[in-house]
Motif scaffolding. Structure first.
Motif, PDB file in Angstrom:
ATOM      1  N   GLY A 180       0.553  -1.040  -0.025  1.00 49.21           N
ATOM      2  CA  GLY A 180       0.074   0.006   0.094  1.00 49.21           C
ATOM      3  C   GLY A 180       0.659   1.093   0.341  1.00 49.21           C
ATOM      4  N   LEU A 181       0.110   2.226   0.970  1.00 48.36           N
ATOM      5  CA  LEU A 181       0.940   3.378   0.230  1.00 48.36           C
ATOM      6  C   LEU A 181       1.109   4.267   2.225  1.00 48.36           C
ATOM      7  CD1 LEU A 181      -1.636   5.713  -1.709  1.00 48.36           C
ATOM      8  CD2 LEU A 181       0.377   4.874  -2.477  1.00 48.36           C
ATOM      9  N   PRO A 182       2.503   4.490   1.872  1.00 53.17           N
ATOM     10  CA  PRO A 182       3.234   4.647   3.067  1.00 53.17           C
ATOM     11  C   PRO A 182       2.791   6.927   3.748  1.00 53.17           C
ATOM     12  CG  PRO A 182       5.001   4.776   1.264  1.00 53.17           C
ATOM     13  CD  PRO A 182       3.708   3.836   1.169  1.00 53.17           C
ATOM     14  N   HIS A 183       2.827   6.900   4.625  1.00 52.31           N
ATOM     15  CA  HIS A 183       2.646   8.823   4.693  1.00 52.31           C
ATOM     16  C   HIS A 183       3.622   9.507   4.014  1.00 52.31           C
ATOM     17  CE1 HIS A 183       2.203  11.879   6.506  1.00 52.31           C
ATOM     18  NE2 HIS A 183       1.182  11.517   7.725  1.00 52.31           N
ATOM     19  N   PRO A 184       3.702  10.183   3.621  1.00 46.94           N
ATOM     20  CA  PRO A 184       5.403  10.908   3.207  1.00 46.94           C
ATOM     21  C   PRO A 184       6.036  11.077   4.301  1.00 46.94           C
ATOM     22  CG  PRO A 184       3.504  12.329   2.541  1.00 46.94           C
ATOM     23  CD  PRO A 184       2.662  10.834   3.013  1.00 46.94           C
ATOM     24  N   ARG A 185       5.408  11.272   4.983  1.00 49.18           N
ATOM     25  CA  ARG A 185       6.954  11.365   6.262  1.00 49.18           C
ATOM     26  C   ARG A 185       7.469  10.341   6.456  1.00 49.18           C
ATOM     27  NH1 ARG A 185       1.924  11.079  11.581  1.00 49.18           N
ATOM     28  NH2 ARG A 185       1.791   9.147  11.257  1.00 49.18           N
ATOM     29  N   VAL A 186       7.697  10.097   6.020  1.00 48.14           N
ATOM     30  CA  VAL A 186       8.353   8.546   6.844  1.00 48.14           C
ATOM     31  C   VAL A 186       9.898   8.866   5.455  1.00 48.14           C
ATOM     32  CG1 VAL A 186       9.066   5.996   5.609  1.00 48.14           C
ATOM     33  CG2 VAL A 186       7.317   6.811   6.874  1.00 48.14           C
ATOM     34  N   TYR A 187       9.808   9.730   5.094  1.00 48.96           N
ATOM     35  CA  TYR A 187      10.639   9.808   3.691  1.00 48.96           C
ATOM     36  C   TYR A 187      11.285  11.429   3.761  1.00 48.96           C
ATOM     37  CZ  TYR A 187       9.789   5.789   0.899  1.00 48.96           C
ATOM     38  OH  TYR A 187       9.794   4.565   1.024  1.00 48.96           O
ATOM     39  N   GLY A 188      10.239  12.224   4.051  1.00 50.64           N
ATOM     40  CA  GLY A 188      10.116  13.478   3.872  1.00 50.64           C
ATOM     41  C   GLY A 188       9.906  14.904   5.606  1.00 50.64           C
ATOM     42  N   THR A 189      10.238  13.816   6.594  1.00 50.98           N
ATOM     43  CA  THR A 189      10.178  14.952   8.214  1.00 50.98           C
ATOM     44  C   THR A 189      10.088  16.273   7.820  1.00 50.98           C
ATOM     45  OG1 THR A 189       8.610  13.278   8.954  1.00 50.98           O
ATOM     46  CG2 THR A 189       9.081  15.430  10.997  1.00 50.98           C
ATOM     47  N   PHE A 190      11.351  15.541   7.966  1.00 49.00           N
ATOM     48  CA  PHE A 190      13.355  17.021   8.628  1.00 49.00           C
ATOM     49  C   PHE A 190      13.256  17.343   7.601  1.00 49.00           C
ATOM     50  CE2 PHE A 190      13.218  13.318  11.398  1.00 49.00           C
ATOM     51  CZ  PHE A 190      13.370  14.080  12.656  1.00 49.00           C
TER      52      PHE A 190
END
Length: 524
Positions: A418-428
């Motif tokens: 499925g789809l992860p939340h973009p925060r896995v890749y982009g939070t910081f």
């Protein structure tokens, strides 16, 4: 001779203080000098770049993901050099055979698929397995209070008083084995079944210990301030640090109302001398189990009992009424509406076309009323479904970010479908690009402090979070103008851009913008 000198950069040291020009000397995994440095085996020209401590994310759910191929790329690309898993009471250790199948079913929606080779019977065994692997960045673990309770007595409702000696023993062993602190998931089963006093009895071994307790609070919507008062009372009585995970106020009726009060409560407690703090993720949407839409009493007994309840027409009618009118639980569907909840991880072939759809859209496609759709999907998927729910507002996020005791975290889940939340890749990256460069919510020194020294203080991570002689040589080098979050809601699995170099324990994991293949991470 030094191993590395990073020359000519503008240093933001993690303290929140003003930037300054200095060279950084590295030797044997430590920062050996800040200022004028001598000869080195290798040098990196950082002129025109910022040099900061490596970023720390003390709230991820990568307990199973750390054992998967390719782990660390998404983290390193946004400047993360240390992460902490095992949050929200949902750690992948310690648990044995008695409730293994049920625990793995419950944890799977948070961690993604769990490799059966991962040892879970003790925190020592889990951490030893981590040490046996090449780690691209530093990894630490909290012991989940929910995992320990479920291992002792399953998902039965009520307090766990009959199991307290065993529960205490397992908590103490996990801490002795190397857990950095205790995490609680009072919004999840089975810890949602504790009374406030029952929770204190379960945490009795921590009294006066100085061991950090990280808490997903009982409520994060209408009753978030009452839930915070419960945890401030716990901090007073336990006399140990309490850290509030992903502080938020869910639903428009709570936006711009609850968070100012919550921050005032935290500041008042700090003024009284309590060691309390919080963190926040910089997105208006969260991500968690679809089960989180249910009242807590619907979660009693574990997955099989939940599925039986959801298939019972009489229970469905009760649930329909509870969601329509209930204010006695975090009623997310009522607070934000079915249009603001997206299905993100599904497994059965007939449900895969619903991936990424809002719940309102999914219900229409299945020809069902939303509550019947919720019950049908959860029951058929054995509850192993995740969602992204749009729950908070930018103004409240900005308020929390400005608080001098708030850290930045991602709360990343690691689904294998499925789809992860973009925060896995982009939070910081998002903090630097959106909240510093574009919106000017924080200065760069303030943002770096919230991603380095403040989370290090919250979990007492010695040697982390500062550029100073003697500290661990976890260092980022970047041009603020080049930092960019590529992850989107539609295409979340896209690595961030802009890190010129990322040093982990004195060795570059990224150099001149490219991965080096170094695996110099350690177990925290």
């Amino acid at each position: 001779m030094l191993d590395w000198v990073i020359r000519g950069g503008t240093v933001i040291d993690g303290s929140g203080g003003a930037p300054f020009r200095a060279d950084i000397g590295i030797r044997s995994g430590k920062i050996a000098a800040v200022g004028s440095c001598g000869e080195a085996a290798k040098t990196l020209d950082a002129a025109g770049r910022y040099v900061t401590p490596g970023f720390l994310d003390i709230h991820r759910h990568g307990d199973a993901a750390v054992f998967r191929p390719g782990f660390g790329r998404a983290e390193l690309r946004q400047g993360l050099t240390s992460i902490v898993n095992g949050n929200c009471g949902l750690s992948l250790a310690p648990f044995g055979a008695a409730h293994r199948a049920e625990l793995q079913r419950y944890l799977g929606a948070i961690t993604g698929d769990i490799d059966p080779a991962i040892p879970t019977e003790s925190m020592a065994a889990y951490l030893d397995a981590l040490r046996a692997r090449p780690l691209p960045l530093h990894v630490g673990m909290l012991v989940g209070g929910g995992t320990v309770r479920a291992d002792c007595c399953g998902y039965a409702p009520g307090d766990a008083d009959g199991a307290l000696p065993e529960l205490h023993r397992r908590l103490e062993h996990a801490l002795t084995d190397g857990a950095l602190g205790v995490s609680l998931g009072l919004g999840y089963a089975p810890e949602c079944f504790y009374t406030p006093d029952g929770l204190l009895r379960a945490l009795a071994p921590l009294q006066g210990s100085g061991v950090p307790v990280c808490v997903h609070m009982r409520e994060e919507g209408d009753m978030v301030c009452d839930a915070l008062r419960e945890m401030l009372r716990a901090a007073r009585l336990l006399r140990t640090p309490v850290h509030i995970s992903h502080l938020k106020a869910m639903g428009p009726r709570n936006w711009n109302r609850r968070i100012p009060e919550a921050l005032a409560l935290l500041q008042q407690a700090r003024d009284e001398g309590l060691e309390v703090s919080c963190d926040v993720y910089p997105y208006c949407a969260g991500s968690t189990q679809l089960l989180h839409l249910l009242p807590q009493d619907f979660l009693a007994g574990g997955t099989d009992a939940v599925v039986a309840r959801l298939r019972d027409p009489a229970q469905r009618d009760i649930l329909r009424e509870r969601i329509a009118h209930g204010r006695d639980f975090d009623n997310i569907a009522q607070m934000v509406g079915w249009d603001n909840i997206r299905l993100t991880t599904l497994h059965r072939p007939e449900f895969l076309p619903l991936t990424g759809k809002t719940f309102a859209e999914a219900a229409r496609l299945l020809g069902l009323e939303p509550v019947d759709c919720l019950c049908h999907v959860l029951a058929e998927e054995a509850c192993n479904v995740t969602m992204i729910d749009f729950i908070t507002c930018d103004e409240d996020i900005e308020r929390i970010l400005r608080a001098p005791f708030a850290s930045v975290i991602s709360d990343s889940l690691y689904p294998t479908e499925g789809l992860p939340h973009p925060r896995v890749y982009g939070t910081f990256t998002r903090i630097l690009e959106t909240f510093v460069r574009e919106r000017h919510v924080l200065t760069l020194p303030e943002a770096v402090q919230r991603m380095t020294s403040l989370p290090a203080q919250a979990l007492r991570l010695q040697g982390k979070g500062r550029i100073a002689a003697g500290m661990d040589a976890d260092v980022n080098v970047f041009d603020l103008a080049a930092v960019h979050e590529r992850a989107t809601w539609e295409q979340p699995a896209q690595e961030s851009e802009g890190m010129d170099a990322v040093f982990v324990g004195g060795a570059p994991a990224i150099l001149h913008g490219a991965f080096t293949g170094a695996a110099n991470g350690q177990v925290l």
